[in-house]
Write a protein that holds these residues in place. Structure first.
Motif, PDB file in Angstrom:
ATOM      1  N   GLU A  28       0.823  -1.212   0.000  1.00 53.14           N
ATOM      2  CA  GLU A  28       0.000   0.000   0.000  1.00 53.14           C
ATOM      3  C   GLU A  28       0.861   1.268   0.000  1.00 53.14           C
ATOM      4  O   GLU A  28       0.516   2.253  -0.656  1.00 53.14           O
ATOM      5  N   ILE A  29       1.974   1.233   0.718  1.00 54.66           N
ATOM      6  CA  ILE A  29       2.887   2.382   0.708  1.00 54.66           C
ATOM      7  C   ILE A  29       3.459   2.567  -0.701  1.00 54.66           C
ATOM      8  O   ILE A  29       3.551   3.692  -1.201  1.00 54.66           O
ATOM      9  N   LEU A  30       3.799   1.468  -1.357  1.00 56.64           N
ATOM     10  CA  LEU A  30       4.274   1.556  -2.739  1.00 56.64           C
ATOM     11  C   LEU A  30       3.199   2.194  -3.615  1.00 56.64           C
ATOM     12  O   LEU A  30       3.487   3.112  -4.399  1.00 56.64           O
ATOM     13  N   GLN A  31       1.968   1.740  -3.474  1.00 56.57           N
ATOM     14  CA  GLN A  31       0.861   2.286  -4.265  1.00 56.57           C
ATOM     15  C   GLN A  31       0.680   3.785  -3.991  1.00 56.57           C
ATOM     16  O   GLN A  31       0.545   4.587  -4.904  1.00 56.57           O
ATOM     17  N   LEU A  32       0.704   4.144  -2.718  1.00 58.02           N
ATOM     18  CA  LEU A  32       0.506   5.538  -2.300  1.00 58.02           C
ATOM     19  C   LEU A  32       1.628   6.446  -2.795  1.00 58.02           C
ATOM     20  O   LEU A  32       1.389   7.523  -3.329  1.00 58.02           O
ATOM     21  N   ARG A  33       2.853   5.988  -2.622  1.00 60.01           N
ATOM     22  CA  ARG A  33       4.014   6.834  -2.912  1.00 60.01           C
ATOM     23  C   ARG A  33       4.478   6.750  -4.363  1.00 60.01           C
ATOM     24  O   ARG A  33       5.446   7.401  -4.739  1.00 60.01           O
ATOM     25  N   LYS A  48       9.460   3.246  -6.366  1.00 64.66           N
ATOM     26  CA  LYS A  48       9.344   2.494  -7.617  1.00 64.66           C
ATOM     27  C   LYS A  48       9.212   0.993  -7.372  1.00 64.66           C
ATOM     28  O   LYS A  48       8.704   0.266  -8.216  1.00 64.66           O
ATOM     29  N   THR A  49       9.676   0.538  -6.215  1.00 68.01           N
ATOM     30  CA  THR A  49       9.667  -0.897  -5.912  1.00 68.01           C
ATOM     31  C   THR A  49       9.181  -1.133  -4.483  1.00 68.01           C
ATOM     32  O   THR A  49       9.144  -0.200  -3.673  1.00 68.01           O
ATOM     33  N   VAL A  50       8.850  -2.373  -4.192  1.00 68.93           N
ATOM     34  CA  VAL A  50       8.483  -2.741  -2.820  1.00 68.93           C
ATOM     35  C   VAL A  50       9.663  -2.476  -1.892  1.00 68.93           C
ATOM     36  O   VAL A  50       9.476  -2.056  -0.753  1.00 68.93           O
ATOM     37  N   ASN A  55      12.067   0.469   2.565  1.00 71.14           N
ATOM     38  CA  ASN A  55      13.084   1.395   3.064  1.00 71.14           C
ATOM     39  C   ASN A  55      12.423   2.608   3.704  1.00 71.14           C
ATOM     40  O   ASN A  55      12.850   3.078   4.763  1.00 71.14           O
ATOM     41  N   PHE A  56      11.363   3.119   3.065  1.00 73.56           N
ATOM     42  CA  PHE A  56      10.641   4.247   3.637  1.00 73.56           C
ATOM     43  C   PHE A  56      10.016   3.858   4.979  1.00 73.56           C
ATOM     44  O   PHE A  56      10.146   4.580   5.970  1.00 73.56           O
ATOM     45  N   ILE A  57       9.345   2.706   5.021  1.00 74.52           N
ATOM     46  CA  ILE A  57       8.706   2.229   6.258  1.00 74.52           C
ATOM     47  C   ILE A  57       9.756   2.080   7.367  1.00 74.52           C
ATOM     48  O   ILE A  57       9.541   2.529   8.496  1.00 74.52           O
TER      49      ILE A  57
END
Length: 173
Positions: A28-33, A48-50, A55-57
């Motif tokens: 979901e973070i990938l989709q959002l960002r 761009k990737t999971v 890494n963001f999480i």
């Protein structure tokens, strides 16, 4: 003030549960960002990737402290992240912070973000004893502008000094 003890706080509203971000939110973070519509108003590098999302999480989990409160927005009874909301840039001497938020496009326009922002504002005022909350909004982001105005944020400047595309809104309690 010691905000550290408050970081794991789960907030619940009529339809939503705001919880800590977890590694299981990576899709979901990938989709959002990576969403073009969401990112067009944000000055950030898209995921761009999971792995980018993870890494963001991880950076959020590692940096969450008395200087950053970050919640995953979910519908109550469901665990799927549909957006995020955060408080950051705390200035203790002014009892002030900044708020940021984003919502997956399919959930926009349903009153979800206003409900989440109201809950976080209540938390900031009652629990963290914040008196002033700022929000920086892209000048073309009419949805966010309308949301903040509904919540009694006042437009202070038509543009922010170091970024003419941003407008400053402020809520003072």
């Amino acid at each position: 003030m010691n905000r550290k003890l408050q970081t794991s706080r789960i907030l619940i509203s009529e339809r939503l549960t705001l919880r800590k971000l977890s590694k299981s939110d990576s899709e979901e973070i990938l989709q959002l960002r990576s969403d073009i519509e969401i990112n067009k108003f944000l000055d950030r590098k898209p995921c761009k990737t999971v792995e980018d999302a993870l890494n963001f999480i991880n950076s959020i989990i590692e940096n969450e402290s008395e200087e950053l409160f970050y919640w995953a927005i979910t519908k109550t009874g469901e665990d799927k992240l549909i957006g995020t909301i955060c408080l950051f840039e705390f200035l203790d001497n002014l009892k002030k912070c900044e708020i940021g938020y984003e919502l997956l496009t399919e959930y926009q326009g349903k009153g979800i973000m206003i409900e989440a922002v109201e809950k976080v504002i209540e938390y900031a005022i009652k629990t963290l004893e914040i008196n002033t909350i700022d929000a920086l909004v892209h000048k073309d982001n009419q949805s966010s502008t309308k949301l903040l105005q509904k919540l009694n944020f006042k437009k202070l400047d038509d543009s922010v000094e170091d970024n003419p595309n941003l407008v400053l809104f402020r809520l003072t309690t």
